[in-house]
Design an enzyme around this catalytic site. Structure first.
Site, PDB file in Angstrom:
ATOM      1  N   ARG A 127       0.832  -1.206   0.000  1.00 46.67           N
ATOM      2  CA  ARG A 127       0.000   0.000   0.000  1.00 46.67           C
ATOM      3  C   ARG A 127       0.871   1.262   0.000  1.00 46.67           C
ATOM      4  O   ARG A 127       1.880   1.335   0.688  1.00 46.67           O
ATOM      5  CB  ARG A 127      -0.894  -0.001   1.247  1.00 46.67           C
ATOM      6  CG  ARG A 127      -1.828   1.176   1.310  1.00 46.67           C
ATOM      7  CD  ARG A 127      -3.036   0.909   2.144  1.00 46.67           C
ATOM      8  NE  ARG A 127      -2.783   0.908   3.575  1.00 46.67           N
ATOM      9  CZ  ARG A 127      -3.726   0.772   4.496  1.00 46.67           C
ATOM     10  NH1 ARG A 127      -4.984   0.567   4.120  1.00 46.67           N
ATOM     11  NH2 ARG A 127      -3.438   0.772   5.769  1.00 46.67           N
ATOM     12  N   ARG A 160       2.897   3.968   4.901  1.00 43.12           N
ATOM     13  CA  ARG A 160       2.547   4.344   6.274  1.00 43.12           C
ATOM     14  C   ARG A 160       3.450   3.594   7.247  1.00 43.12           C
ATOM     15  O   ARG A 160       3.736   2.418   7.045  1.00 43.12           O
ATOM     16  CB  ARG A 160       1.084   3.958   6.555  1.00 43.12           C
ATOM     17  CG  ARG A 160       0.113   5.072   6.302  1.00 43.12           C
ATOM     18  CD  ARG A 160      -1.316   4.602   6.287  1.00 43.12           C
ATOM     19  NE  ARG A 160      -1.727   3.858   7.484  1.00 43.12           N
ATOM     20  CZ  ARG A 160      -2.966   3.443   7.684  1.00 43.12           C
ATOM     21  NH1 ARG A 160      -3.918   3.691   6.810  1.00 43.12           N
ATOM     22  NH2 ARG A 160      -3.279   2.771   8.771  1.00 43.12           N
TER      23      ARG A 160
HETATM   24  P1  AMP Z   1      -6.874   2.499  10.534  1.00 39.57           P
HETATM   25  O1  AMP Z   1      -6.549   3.555   9.528  1.00 39.57           O
HETATM   26  O2  AMP Z   1      -8.341   2.320  10.768  1.00 39.57           O
HETATM   27  O3  AMP Z   1      -6.168   1.193  10.253  1.00 39.57           O
HETATM   28  O4  AMP Z   1      -6.295   3.023  11.945  1.00 39.57           O
HETATM   29  C1  AMP Z   1      -4.916   3.282  12.124  1.00 39.57           C
HETATM   30  C2  AMP Z   1      -4.564   3.200  13.604  1.00 39.57           C
HETATM   31  O5  AMP Z   1      -5.319   4.187  14.339  1.00 39.57           O
HETATM   32  C3  AMP Z   1      -4.897   1.879  14.283  1.00 39.57           C
HETATM   33  O6  AMP Z   1      -3.888   0.894  14.076  1.00 39.57           O
HETATM   34  C4  AMP Z   1      -4.994   2.313  15.736  1.00 39.57           C
HETATM   35  O7  AMP Z   1      -3.710   2.534  16.294  1.00 39.57           O
HETATM   36  C5  AMP Z   1      -5.673   3.671  15.618  1.00 39.57           C
HETATM   37  N1  AMP Z   1      -7.146   3.536  15.659  1.00 39.57           N
HETATM   38  C6  AMP Z   1      -8.036   3.802  14.656  1.00 39.57           C
HETATM   39  N2  AMP Z   1      -9.293   3.557  15.053  1.00 39.57           N
HETATM   40  C7  AMP Z   1      -9.198   3.113  16.333  1.00 39.57           C
HETATM   41  C8  AMP Z   1     -10.160   2.665  17.281  1.00 39.57           C
HETATM   42  N3  AMP Z   1     -11.469   2.603  16.995  1.00 39.57           N
HETATM   43  N4  AMP Z   1      -9.698   2.267  18.509  1.00 39.57           N
HETATM   44  C9  AMP Z   1      -8.393   2.331  18.825  1.00 39.57           C
HETATM   45  N5  AMP Z   1      -7.432   2.716  17.978  1.00 39.57           N
HETATM   46  C10 AMP Z   1      -7.827   3.109  16.731  1.00 39.57           C
END
Ligand code: AMP
Length: 214
Positions: A127, A160
């Site tokens: 990605r 990322r």
């Molecule tokens: P994502 O883009 O949804 O994969 O989120 C990236 C990172 O943000 C995750 O690996 C977590 O560290 C944090 N994160 C996003 N959403 C949540 C959530 N609902 N609860 C806890 N951490 C979150």
């Protein structure tokens, strides 16, 4: 339509959320994107969560619950919304149920996009994300026509920090331990639909559409 998208990191929640948001004209609420914006803007929350996110761990429940509460009160959520990446733990799901019941609304459906771990690792390690506009690409499945630059805005594409392979494995473990149990939670409310997400984008989109209509 009030929808939750579940699925491992890299299962395609963001891509499907984009498509559904456009089709139903409802906002997509991605806690991950909101947290990354906070990090980029170096707000107190952004500074607090930076190391947690880079390590592939979860941000404390109270922080993400506060983000979602504030977002759901915005007028554009009145006709519905798609939650992408929230809830990720049972306490978050319970807090969401509580806040929605205070608002006098409820989730209609929860769709879990199912993809095996090895496919996830392959997807996430390829990605590439535009650091300026957030557009996402994949070196194999969706390459940018401009190579290392973004097709949409021309800025540079980056990997990322949390898409490095060791961090991906950590995020998958967190998913299996803390987020996958949400499937039982929502199945018990009779809201869960499973969508096989390992096929190509058009197939997954068609399955998604069916899941939303049944
Ligand atoms: P994502 O883009 O949804 O994969 O989120 C990236 C990172 O943000 C995750 O690996 C977590 O560290 C944090 N994160 C996003 N959403 C949540 C959530 N609902 N609860 C806890 N951490 C979150």
């Amino acid at each position: 339509m009030r929808l939750i998208l579940l699925g491992a990191p890299g299962a395609g929640k963001g891509t499907q959320a984009d498509i559904v948001a456009e089709k139903y004209n409802i906002p997509q609420i991605s806690t991950g994107a909101i947290l990354r914006e906070a990090m980029a803007a170096k707000t107190p929350l952004g500074i607090k969560v930076e190391e947690i996110i880079k390590a592939g761990s979860l941000v404390p429940d109270e922080d993400v619950v506060a983000i979602v509460r504030e977002r759901l009160l915005q007028p554009d959520c009145r006709n519905g919304f798609i939650l992408d990446g929230f809830p990720r733990t049972i306490p978050q799901a319970k807090a969401l149920d509580q806040m929605l019941s205070e608002m006098g609304i409820a989730i209609d459906k929860v769709v879990s996009i199912e993809v095996g771990d090895e496919d996830i690792i392959c997807r996430l390690s390829g990605r590439r994300v535009c650091q300026k506009c957030g557009a996402t690409f994949h070196t194999a499945y969706k390459p940018s026509q401009k190579g290392d630059a973004c097709d949409r805005c021309g800025d540079s594409l980056i990997v990322r920090k949390d898409d490095q392979e060791d961090v991906i494995r950590q995020r998958l473990e967190v998913y299996h331990q803390q987020t996958a149990p949400l499937k039982d939670y929502y199945a018990a409310q009779n809201k869960l639909r499973l969508v096989m997400g390992q096929e190509d984008l058009a197939d997954t989109t068609a399955l998604m559409e069916k899941a939303l209509q049944d």
